[in-house]
Design a protein around this motif. Sequence first.
Motif, PDB file in Angstrom:
ATOM      1  N   ARG A  35       0.887  -1.165   0.000  1.00  0.00           N
ATOM      2  CA  ARG A  35       0.000   0.000   0.000  1.00  0.00           C
ATOM      3  C   ARG A  35       0.922   1.210   0.000  1.00  0.00           C
ATOM      4  O   ARG A  35       1.939   1.212   0.695  1.00  0.00           O
ATOM      5  CB  ARG A  35      -0.895  -0.038   1.226  1.00  0.00           C
ATOM      6  CG  ARG A  35      -1.848  -1.242   1.161  1.00  0.00           C
ATOM      7  CD  ARG A  35      -2.705  -1.388   2.383  1.00  0.00           C
ATOM      8  NE  ARG A  35      -3.438  -0.167   2.631  1.00  0.00           N
ATOM      9  CZ  ARG A  35      -3.857   0.204   3.838  1.00  0.00           C
ATOM     10  NH1 ARG A  35      -3.627  -0.541   4.886  1.00  0.00           N
ATOM     11  NH2 ARG A  35      -4.515   1.328   4.008  1.00  0.00           N
ATOM     12  N   GLN A  47      -1.308  12.310  -7.892  1.00  0.00           N
ATOM     13  CA  GLN A  47      -2.646  11.754  -8.134  1.00  0.00           C
ATOM     14  C   GLN A  47      -2.696  10.989  -9.449  1.00  0.00           C
ATOM     15  O   GLN A  47      -3.304   9.925  -9.524  1.00  0.00           O
ATOM     16  CB  GLN A  47      -3.695  12.870  -8.140  1.00  0.00           C
ATOM     17  CG  GLN A  47      -5.105  12.371  -8.325  1.00  0.00           C
ATOM     18  CD  GLN A  47      -5.542  11.367  -7.262  1.00  0.00           C
ATOM     19  OE1 GLN A  47      -5.305  11.556  -6.081  1.00  0.00           O
ATOM     20  NE2 GLN A  47      -6.145  10.284  -7.690  1.00  0.00           N
ATOM     21  N   ALA A  50      -1.178   7.672  -8.784  1.00  0.00           N
ATOM     22  CA  ALA A  50      -1.991   6.850  -7.882  1.00  0.00           C
ATOM     23  C   ALA A  50      -3.231   6.277  -8.559  1.00  0.00           C
ATOM     24  O   ALA A  50      -3.601   5.131  -8.296  1.00  0.00           O
ATOM     25  CB  ALA A  50      -2.401   7.674  -6.663  1.00  0.00           C
ATOM     26  N   ALA A  51      -3.868   7.052  -9.431  1.00  0.00           N
ATOM     27  CA  ALA A  51      -5.169   6.666  -9.997  1.00  0.00           C
ATOM     28  C   ALA A  51      -5.172   5.276 -10.642  1.00  0.00           C
ATOM     29  O   ALA A  51      -6.046   4.460 -10.326  1.00  0.00           O
ATOM     30  CB  ALA A  51      -5.651   7.728 -10.974  1.00  0.00           C
ATOM     31  N   GLY A  54      -5.244   1.843  -8.421  1.00  0.00           N
ATOM     32  CA  GLY A  54      -6.453   1.335  -7.794  1.00  0.00           C
ATOM     33  C   GLY A  54      -6.725   1.950  -6.436  1.00  0.00           C
ATOM     34  O   GLY A  54      -5.813   2.242  -5.665  1.00  0.00           O
ATOM     35  N   GLU A  55      -8.006   2.116  -6.173  1.00  0.00           N
ATOM     36  CA  GLU A  55      -8.439   2.681  -4.899  1.00  0.00           C
ATOM     37  C   GLU A  55      -8.046   1.746  -3.766  1.00  0.00           C
ATOM     38  O   GLU A  55      -8.173   0.527  -3.881  1.00  0.00           O
ATOM     39  CB  GLU A  55      -9.952   2.876  -4.911  1.00  0.00           C
ATOM     40  CG  GLU A  55     -10.451   3.666  -3.737  1.00  0.00           C
ATOM     41  CD  GLU A  55     -11.930   4.007  -3.848  1.00  0.00           C
ATOM     42  OE1 GLU A  55     -12.565   4.108  -2.796  1.00  0.00           O
ATOM     43  OE2 GLU A  55     -12.420   4.162  -4.988  1.00  0.00           O
ATOM     44  N   GLY A  56      -7.542   2.304  -2.700  1.00  0.00           N
ATOM     45  CA  GLY A  56      -7.105   1.503  -1.564  1.00  0.00           C
ATOM     46  C   GLY A  56      -5.667   1.041  -1.665  1.00  0.00           C
ATOM     47  O   GLY A  56      -5.106   0.533  -0.709  1.00  0.00           O
ATOM     48  N   THR A  57      -5.061   1.227  -2.834  1.00  0.00           N
ATOM     49  CA  THR A  57      -3.659   0.848  -3.009  1.00  0.00           C
ATOM     50  C   THR A  57      -2.735   2.023  -2.799  1.00  0.00           C
ATOM     51  O   THR A  57      -1.695   1.892  -2.172  1.00  0.00           O
ATOM     52  CB  THR A  57      -3.426   0.273  -4.428  1.00  0.00           C
ATOM     53  OG1 THR A  57      -4.211  -0.898  -4.569  1.00  0.00           O
ATOM     54  CG2 THR A  57      -1.963  -0.072  -4.656  1.00  0.00           C
ATOM     55  N   LEU A  59      -2.350   6.367  -1.987  1.00  0.00           N
ATOM     56  CA  LEU A  59      -2.856   7.651  -1.521  1.00  0.00           C
ATOM     57  C   LEU A  59      -1.915   8.725  -2.021  1.00  0.00           C
ATOM     58  O   LEU A  59      -0.716   8.678  -1.733  1.00  0.00           O
ATOM     59  CB  LEU A  59      -2.914   7.662   0.012  1.00  0.00           C
ATOM     60  CG  LEU A  59      -3.265   8.992   0.684  1.00  0.00           C
ATOM     61  CD1 LEU A  59      -4.694   9.403   0.326  1.00  0.00           C
ATOM     62  CD2 LEU A  59      -3.101   8.864   2.189  1.00  0.00           C
TER      63      LEU A  59
END
Length: 79
Positions: A35, A47, A50-51, A54-57, A59
């Motif tokens: 993570r 950003q 990050a996008a 994946g969400e949760g992977t 920040l």
Amino acid sequence: MRDRYGLAGKVVLITGAGGGLGSCLAQVLAARGARLALVDIDGGAAQRVAAPLGEGTALALHGDVTDLASMQAAVREAI
């Protein structure tokens, strides 16, 4: 390549994550299950890295490594 260090469930903070080596490192570590807290002086660049991870992977965070207070805030947000 043998996986010497298990990264599943581990959190890795990467500075300069908005491009170059930081971006590549983020992709490799995410693929190995880490993570990520992606810090860059250009928050938009962080950003964009990050996008697709994946969400949760990952920040995305704004932070300036030359400013202690900025980095402390980024670490607090990551935690």
